[in-house]
Design a protein around this motif. Structure first.
Motif, short mmCIF file in Angstrom:
data_model
loop_
_atom_site.label_atom_id
_atom_site.label_comp_id
_atom_site.label_asym_id
_atom_site.label_seq_id
_atom_site.Cartn_x
_atom_site.Cartn_y
_atom_site.Cartn_z
N ALA A 153 62.85 9.21 29.60
CA ALA A 153 62.73 9.63 28.26
C ALA A 153 62.99 10.69 28.14
N ARG A 154 63.50 11.24 27.06
CA ARG A 154 63.85 12.80 26.42
C ARG A 154 63.27 13.08 25.34
N ALA A 155 62.40 14.47 25.43
CA ALA A 155 61.60 14.74 24.36
C ALA A 155 62.41 15.41 23.30
N VAL A 156 62.00 15.09 22.25
CA VAL A 156 62.76 15.56 20.95
C VAL A 156 61.99 16.42 20.10
N GLN A 157 60.73 16.74 20.70
CA GLN A 157 59.88 17.63 20.25
C GLN A 157 59.09 18.07 21.38
N SER A 158 58.24 19.21 21.46
CA SER A 158 57.46 19.63 22.34
C SER A 158 56.23 18.48 22.42
N LEU A 159 55.83 17.95 23.51
CA LEU A 159 54.80 16.85 23.71
C LEU A 159 53.58 17.29 24.43
N SER A 160 52.52 17.36 23.88
CA SER A 160 51.37 17.57 24.59
C SER A 160 50.78 16.06 24.92
N ARG A 161 51.33 15.17 23.99
CA ARG A 161 50.77 13.89 24.19
C ARG A 161 51.81 13.07 23.64
N PHE A 162 51.85 11.68 23.93
CA PHE A 162 52.84 10.74 23.23
C PHE A 162 52.08 9.28 23.47
N SER A 163 53.07 8.16 22.97
CA SER A 163 52.43 6.91 23.28
C SER A 163 53.65 5.99 23.30
N LEU A 164 53.15 4.85 24.09
CA LEU A 164 54.18 3.73 23.99
C LEU A 164 53.32 2.37 23.47
N ASP A 165 54.22 1.60 23.04
CA ASP A 165 53.59 0.16 22.81
C ASP A 165 53.45 -0.73 24.10
N LEU A 166 52.24 -1.13 23.92
CA LEU A 166 51.92 -2.25 25.12
C LEU A 166 50.75 -3.13 24.59
N ARG A 169 51.48 7.91 35.39
CA ARG A 169 51.85 9.15 36.04
C ARG A 169 52.81 9.69 35.25
N VAL A 170 53.01 11.00 34.96
CA VAL A 170 54.19 11.73 34.18
C VAL A 170 54.84 12.61 35.18
N ASP A 171 56.06 12.52 35.47
CA ASP A 171 56.67 13.39 36.45
C ASP A 171 56.07 13.17 37.75
N GLY A 172 55.29 12.33 38.25
CA GLY A 172 54.69 12.04 39.41
C GLY A 172 53.34 12.54 39.63
N GLN A 173 52.90 13.11 38.16
CA GLN A 173 51.44 13.58 38.31
C GLN A 173 50.57 12.75 37.51
N PRO A 174 49.20 12.37 37.83
CA PRO A 174 48.28 11.45 36.94
C PRO A 174 48.26 12.24 35.85
N ALA A 175 48.29 11.30 34.68
CA ALA A 175 48.00 11.60 33.22
C ALA A 175 46.83 10.90 32.89
N LYS A 176 46.13 11.56 31.79
CA LYS A 176 44.99 11.01 31.00
C LYS A 176 45.57 9.80 30.17
N PHE A 177 44.90 8.74 29.91
CA PHE A 177 45.47 7.89 28.84
C PHE A 177 44.23 6.95 28.24
N PRO A 235 49.81 13.98 29.27
CA PRO A 235 50.14 14.57 30.60
C PRO A 235 49.54 15.85 30.84
N GLU A 236 49.57 16.21 32.39
CA GLU A 236 48.98 17.31 32.73
C GLU A 236 49.42 18.63 32.24
N ARG A 237 50.60 18.49 31.97
CA ARG A 237 51.20 19.87 31.27
C ARG A 237 52.11 19.13 30.13
#
Length: 451
Positions: A56-69, A78-86, A97-99
């Motif tokens: 994906a490409r960010a259209v704003q600065s994102l400290s968090r985001f969501s997907l439908d599932l 993982r986000v860019d290879g790093q474990p992420a909280k969810f 994401p971590e960052r």
């Protein structure tokens, strides 16, 4: 607080799209570029295990985001290879994401998940991944895509796809896209499909069954579009009769609307009854009840094929513009009727106008409301709008503007206002009154006749 910056669960709008009808489906803050789905499906137990890599490409600065599932167990993110909280609840996979992801940057989300896929329940019944008597059907319009993969479930976020799906070898697996490879293992076969044209999540489909694959018609047009079908073997003879004119339908619609927008068209006939046929990108799905040896449902064959131009290549920017899909596909039925020696579009328009005149005029076609977006009035009055436009501007101008509409917006999203502006470019005669009467007001206007 700046949008996109804050603790998990605090970003305004990140968990919602700007769709006026289904704001809880789809997400803000990013646009998907590509989905890479690696799926393993066990038919006997209806269990799906998957790894989804979403670029994906960010259209704003994102400290968090969501997907439908939907209702799966999410094992890791993982986000860019790093474990992420969810967190995952109520159909939303919320990710921190971590960052923070910087505005304008591309990023990859890897989600591993598993469970029993079930359709999304709502006002239109069960939508999405659904078990057949012996196999699977996926029909996701308008909000069923999260029933089988994590996605940004909004029609205006189109992406490309690579789908790998492993299932038991006696079954044929069809996914919307071009077949890249098929590898047979010990009891299972892995199918790989690629969808290179930008595609809305709801238009991705999986069909699994004990199907025989047959040619539907010789390739037509300069690009020799491949047309094939997947059918229950016992329905071969009746299918051959009922779909015998499919090559003619394809040629007729290409002549009217321009080249078919994809490389292949696949018809699937499920060995179950379906209320209505369903379109997906480069595919249409019919029930066995749509075959009767009498071509009773041939108008629906034309309708579903027309959606490849109107709905799939050109996709509504949000669901209030649904007449741009259904009104156009309905009018294609009338055009095929005329081309095949049946009643002319003028005759059919007159008949349908009389039927609608006997019903309450209680719908605004350009904005019917979420409860009535699939109302037959949207379909038929949308088609009548096109017929009224055709009578106003004449055949040469009408079909020229349709072909141009398709060509200029290929693989993009469209709105009613864009169509109004586009049509006006082709004539000096004012069209505002016509569109206002047919699309913006409830009373049914008189039907203009060809001069």
């Amino acid at each position: 607080m700046t949008p996109g910056v804050g603790p998990l669960g605090a970003t305004p709008g990140a968990d919602y799209s700007n769709d006026t009808y289904l704001p809880a489906h789809g997400n803000g803050g990013y646009r998907v570029l590509h989905y890479d789905l690696d799926l393993d499906y066990r038919i006997t137990t209806n269990r799906l295990a998957g790894k989804a890599v979403v670029t994906a490409r960010a259209v704003q600065s994102l400290s968090r985001f969501s997907l439908d599932l939907g209702r799966f167990r999410v094992q890791s993110v993982r986000v860019d290879g790093q474990p992420a909280k969810f967190t995952h609840r109520a159909g939303k996979l919320q990710i921190k994401p971590e960052r923070p992801v910087a505005y304008g940057s591309a990023f990859k989300i890897e989600i591993r998940y598993a469970g029993t896929p079930v359709p999304i329940s709502g006002r239109w019944g069960d939508i999405g991944w659904d078990e057949l008597t012996d196999g699977v059907l996926v029909a996701s319009q308008p909000n069923g895509a999260p029933s089988w993969f994590p996605c940004n479930d909004r029609p205006d976020d189109k992406a490309t796809y690579l789908v790998t799906l492993t299932a038991a070898s006696p079954y044929t697996v069809l996914v919307t896209g071009d077949l890249v490879s098929r590898r047979r293992g010990a009891g299972n076969t892995t199918w790989v499909y690629e969808r290179t044209e930008p595609t809305a999540a709801y238009l991705m489909s999986v069909q699994i069954g004990r199907y025989e694959t047959v040619d539907l018609a010789p390739g037509t047009g300069a690009r020799r579009v491949r047309q094939r079908a997947a059918i229950p073997p016992r329905l071969r003879a009746v299918f051959r009769h009922d779909f015998a004119r499919h090559g003619e339908i394809m040629a007729a619609l290409e002549g009217l609307f321009g080249p078919y927008p994809f490389r292949e068209y696949v018809v699937v006939v499920a060995d179950d009854d379906l209320d209505d046929p369903i379109e997906a990108q480069g595919m249409a799905i019919f029930g066995r009840n749509h075959l009767d040896g009498l071509r009773t449902h041939e108008r629906l064959v034309a309708h579903e094929l027309a959606h490849q131009w109107f709905g799939n290549s050109l996709t509504v920017a949000d669901w209030r513009h649904i007449w741009l899909n259904e009104g156009f596909a309905t009018y294609a039925e009338w055009l095929w009727s005329a081309a095949s020696g049946g009643p002319s579009a003028d005759v059919l328009a007159t008949q349908w106008h009389a039927r609608l005149a006997a019903r309450p005029a209680d719908i605004v076609v350009a904005n019917p409301g979420v409860h009535r977006m699939f109302d037959p009035l949207v379909y038929k009055r949308g088609a009548l709008t096109l017929h009224a436009l055709r009578t106003r501007v004449g055949d040469d101008v009408f079909f020229a503007l349709l072909r141009s509409w398709v060509a200029e917006h290929q693989y993009q999203t469209v709105t009613t206002d864009q169509f109004r502006e586009h049509a006006q470019r082709f004539t000096a005669r004012p069209l505002d009154d016509l569109f206002a009467a047919w699309l913006d007001r409830r009373p049914l206007p008189p039907l203009p006749l060809f001069s």
